[in-house]
Design an enzyme around this catalytic site. Structure first.
Site, PDB file in Angstrom:
ATOM      1  N   LYS A 115     -42.170 -75.881  67.189  1.00 10.87           N
ATOM      2  CA  LYS A 115     -40.748 -77.113  69.000  1.00 10.87           C
ATOM      3  C   LYS A 115     -39.561 -77.478  68.077  1.00 10.87           C
ATOM      4  O   LYS A 115     -38.796 -77.743  69.580  1.00 10.87           O
ATOM      5  CB  LYS A 115     -41.901 -77.667  68.321  1.00 10.87           C
ATOM      6  CG  LYS A 115     -43.239 -78.049  69.307  1.00 10.87           C
ATOM      7  CD  LYS A 115     -43.775 -79.176  69.903  1.00 10.87           C
ATOM      8  CE  LYS A 115     -45.139 -78.899  70.990  1.00 10.87           C
ATOM      9  NZ  LYS A 115     -45.757 -79.480  70.733  1.00 10.87           N
ATOM     10  N   LYS A 197     -48.858 -67.623  72.167  1.00  7.69           N
ATOM     11  CA  LYS A 197     -49.713 -67.751  72.813  1.00  7.69           C
ATOM     12  C   LYS A 197     -49.375 -68.708  74.185  1.00  7.69           C
ATOM     13  O   LYS A 197     -48.441 -69.213  73.663  1.00  7.69           O
ATOM     14  CB  LYS A 197     -49.742 -69.189  70.966  1.00  7.69           C
ATOM     15  CG  LYS A 197     -50.948 -70.251  72.021  1.00  7.69           C
ATOM     16  CD  LYS A 197     -50.479 -72.050  71.400  1.00  7.69           C
ATOM     17  CE  LYS A 197     -49.681 -72.770  71.676  1.00  7.69           C
ATOM     18  NZ  LYS A 197     -49.883 -73.402  70.969  1.00  7.69           N
ATOM     19  N   LYS A 200     -49.048 -74.204  77.857  1.00  5.68           N
ATOM     20  CA  LYS A 200     -47.827 -75.397  78.634  1.00  5.68           C
ATOM     21  C   LYS A 200     -47.024 -75.480  79.053  1.00  5.68           C
ATOM     22  O   LYS A 200     -46.950 -75.193  80.255  1.00  5.68           O
ATOM     23  CB  LYS A 200     -49.572 -76.990  78.709  1.00  5.68           C
ATOM     24  CG  LYS A 200     -48.876 -78.029  77.473  1.00  5.68           C
ATOM     25  CD  LYS A 200     -49.811 -78.652  78.246  1.00  5.68           C
ATOM     26  CE  LYS A 200     -50.858 -79.439  77.191  1.00  5.68           C
ATOM     27  NZ  LYS A 200     -50.192 -79.455  75.666  1.00  5.68           N
TER      28      LYS A 200
HETATM   29  P1  TYM Z   1     -52.115 -79.417  72.807  1.00  8.40           P
HETATM   30  O1  TYM Z   1     -52.420 -80.723  73.667  1.00  8.40           O
HETATM   31  O2  TYM Z   1     -51.351 -78.329  72.340  1.00  8.40           O
HETATM   32  O3  TYM Z   1     -53.490 -78.318  73.218  1.00  8.40           O
HETATM   33  C1  TYM Z   1     -55.098 -78.813  73.610  1.00  8.40           C
HETATM   34  C2  TYM Z   1     -55.808 -77.978  73.129  1.00  8.40           C
HETATM   35  O4  TYM Z   1     -56.038 -76.797  73.737  1.00  8.40           O
HETATM   36  C3  TYM Z   1     -55.608 -75.707  72.515  1.00  8.40           C
HETATM   37  N1  TYM Z   1     -55.362 -74.535  73.025  1.00  8.40           N
HETATM   38  C4  TYM Z   1     -55.052 -73.360  72.777  1.00  8.40           C
HETATM   39  N2  TYM Z   1     -56.613 -72.925  72.788  1.00  8.40           N
HETATM   40  C5  TYM Z   1     -56.455 -71.854  72.689  1.00  8.40           C
HETATM   41  N3  TYM Z   1     -55.561 -70.668  73.164  1.00  8.40           N
HETATM   42  C6  TYM Z   1     -54.926 -71.259  73.405  1.00  8.40           C
HETATM   43  N4  TYM Z   1     -53.359 -70.431  73.938  1.00  8.40           N
HETATM   44  C7  TYM Z   1     -53.803 -72.865  73.406  1.00  8.40           C
HETATM   45  N5  TYM Z   1     -53.315 -73.961  73.845  1.00  8.40           N
HETATM   46  C8  TYM Z   1     -53.983 -74.962  73.391  1.00  8.40           C
HETATM   47  C9  TYM Z   1     -55.572 -76.519  71.333  1.00  8.40           C
HETATM   48  O5  TYM Z   1     -55.650 -76.333  70.191  1.00  8.40           O
HETATM   49  C10 TYM Z   1     -56.232 -78.075  71.973  1.00  8.40           C
HETATM   50  O6  TYM Z   1     -56.693 -77.744  71.118  1.00  8.40           O
HETATM   51  N6  TYM Z   1     -52.149 -81.592  68.507  1.00  8.40           N
HETATM   52  C11 TYM Z   1     -52.895 -81.773  69.656  1.00  8.40           C
HETATM   53  C12 TYM Z   1     -53.883 -82.237  70.530  1.00  8.40           C
HETATM   54  C13 TYM Z   1     -54.477 -83.696  69.485  1.00  8.40           C
HETATM   55  C14 TYM Z   1     -55.285 -83.188  69.408  1.00  8.40           C
HETATM   56  C15 TYM Z   1     -55.662 -84.629  68.191  1.00  8.40           C
HETATM   57  C16 TYM Z   1     -56.325 -82.700  69.292  1.00  8.40           C
HETATM   58  C17 TYM Z   1     -53.374 -85.140  69.428  1.00  8.40           C
HETATM   59  N7  TYM Z   1     -54.727 -85.830  68.180  1.00  8.40           N
HETATM   60  C18 TYM Z   1     -56.274 -85.137  67.476  1.00  8.40           C
HETATM   61  C19 TYM Z   1     -57.604 -82.938  68.128  1.00  8.40           C
HETATM   62  C20 TYM Z   1     -57.357 -84.071  66.915  1.00  8.40           C
HETATM   63  C21 TYM Z   1     -52.024 -80.736  70.698  1.00  8.40           C
HETATM   64  O7  TYM Z   1     -51.349 -80.512  70.759  1.00  8.40           O
HETATM   65  O8  TYM Z   1     -52.926 -80.043  71.418  1.00  8.40           O
END
Ligand code: TYM
Length: 331
Positions: A115, A197, A200
């Site tokens: 990032k 990967k 979004k």
């Molecule tokens: P975020 O918002 O980027 O993504 C949400 C969830 O989607 C999963 N993910 C994917 N899984 C498979 N393939 C992909 N290409 C892909 N892109 C995203 C992520 O692994 C995630 O599970 N830091 C976290 C949000 C967060 C969180 C937490 C998660 C904040 N606090 C506490 C678990 C527990 C994040 O940015 O996810």
């Protein structure tokens, strides 16, 4: 443990329109835990502002992410569904945990490195300490299990290290959490650059399939997906493009790689891409239908988030008081 059940916690950032990566790697799997576990699912808006957001869009996406949780089968009577900024304990515990998280640990986080490379003009302190806020999210609820995609494993492991460090200094305070990573779909790759990967926030719309894309758009994006040289539908080392499409097909249909290879034996990439597009669009159709229903009822979404915040605050406050007492604050 809460009410005799182990705790599950997960979160999604409302920082963009969610993709099939978010769906297959995380959200689709959330609803399966609620019979056995006490579940908390959070829309992590505090995390989102580590990257600049347009305020009105952030607000809309926060409602939409909540509506998607519900559309993907999260029953608010069985799960605590809430918005992170509605429970101030997250930010409070995050500060305390910052003081138990090492500069070196945060510097090693691959998401921080990625990032900061993408946002070179805005490498703010929040982007750096993002994982200790995530640790606070998880540890506040005495969470045992964290369903996430593969990219979040490193952050959950850091949350474990922070919990163990705190417990060692002050005696048992936090449950030490485990990541729960789905076998098929934990890392969905970009359709344009399959060695990366699917994200979004990707600026290339053809690289990402959004949960709310129309059927035509989904079919078109898969048709344009970058594939490797060759023509066989076979999972193989180094064939990132076709491997990703096979994974997506398996994740939506529940079929194994072998079954998929047999089903498409003798057919070409074009036929397979069309089939993946169909299966993806058809699987998302019911989610889209439920999303339309929930997202148009703002009053209902507000009642869900209010009730969720009350339930979450109740558990969060218990952990936070314990932590404050242990570190020596007057409470
Ligand atoms: P975020 O918002 O980027 O993504 C949400 C969830 O989607 C999963 N993910 C994917 N899984 C498979 N393939 C992909 N290409 C892909 N892109 C995203 C992520 O692994 C995630 O599970 N830091 C976290 C949000 C967060 C969180 C937490 C998660 C904040 N606090 C506490 C678990 C527990 C994040 O940015 O996810």
């Amino acid at each position: 443990m809460q009410d005799g059940r182990k705790v599950v916690f997960s979160g999604v950032q409302p920082s963009g329109n969610l993709t099939i990566g978010n769906y297959l790697g995380a959200i689709k799997n959330f609803s399966g835990f609620s019979d056995e576990y006490k579940c908390y699912y959070c829309v992590v808006d505090l995390h989102s502002i580590t990257v600049r957001q347009v305020p009105a869009e952030l607000r809309k996406r926060t409602y939409d992410t909540l509506a998607l949780y519900l559309a993907c089968g999260l029953d608010p009577d069985k799960n605590t569904v809430f918005v992170q900024s509605h429970v101030p304990a997250h930010a409070e515990l995050a500060w305390i945990l910052d003081c138990y998280t090492m500069f070196g640990e945060l510097s090693r986080m691959t998401q921080f490195k990625d990032k900061s490379a993408k946002n070179a003009q805005n490498i703010n302190a929040g982007l750096f300490t993002y994982p200790s806020l995530m640790a606070a999210d998880i540890l506040l609820y005495q969470t045992e299990m964290v369903p996430v995609g593969a990219d979040q494993k490193q952050h959950v492991e850091l949350a474990r290290d922070i919990a163990i460090r705190f417990n060692t200094i002050y005696s048992d305070t936090f449950v030490v959490p485990e990541p729960s990573i789905i076998k098929t779909g934990h890392k969905i790759m970009s359709l344009a650059e399959p060695e990366k990967k699917m994200s979004k926030s990707d600026s290339n719309e053809n690289a990402v399939v959004r949960i709310l894309d129309t059927k035509d758009t989904i079919i078109r994006k898969f048709r344009r997906a970058v594939t490797d040289s060759g023509s066989e539908i076979r999972f193989a080392e180094g064939k990132d493009g076709i491997n990703n499409l096979i994974t997506i097909y398996c994740a939506f249909t529940g079929k194994t790689v072998e079954e998929t290879e047999n089903e498409f034996s003798g057919m070409g990439y074009a036929e397979f891409k069309a089939a993946v597009g169909e299966v993806c669009a058809d699987s998302l159709a019911p989610v889209q239908e439920m999303f339309a229903k929930y997202s148009s009822d703002k009053g209902f979404l507000e009642s869900v988030m209010k009730r969720g915040a009350e339930e979450a605050s109740y558990s969060a406050r218990k952990t936070l008081s314990k932590v404050k007492r242990k570190v020596g604050f007057i409470i």
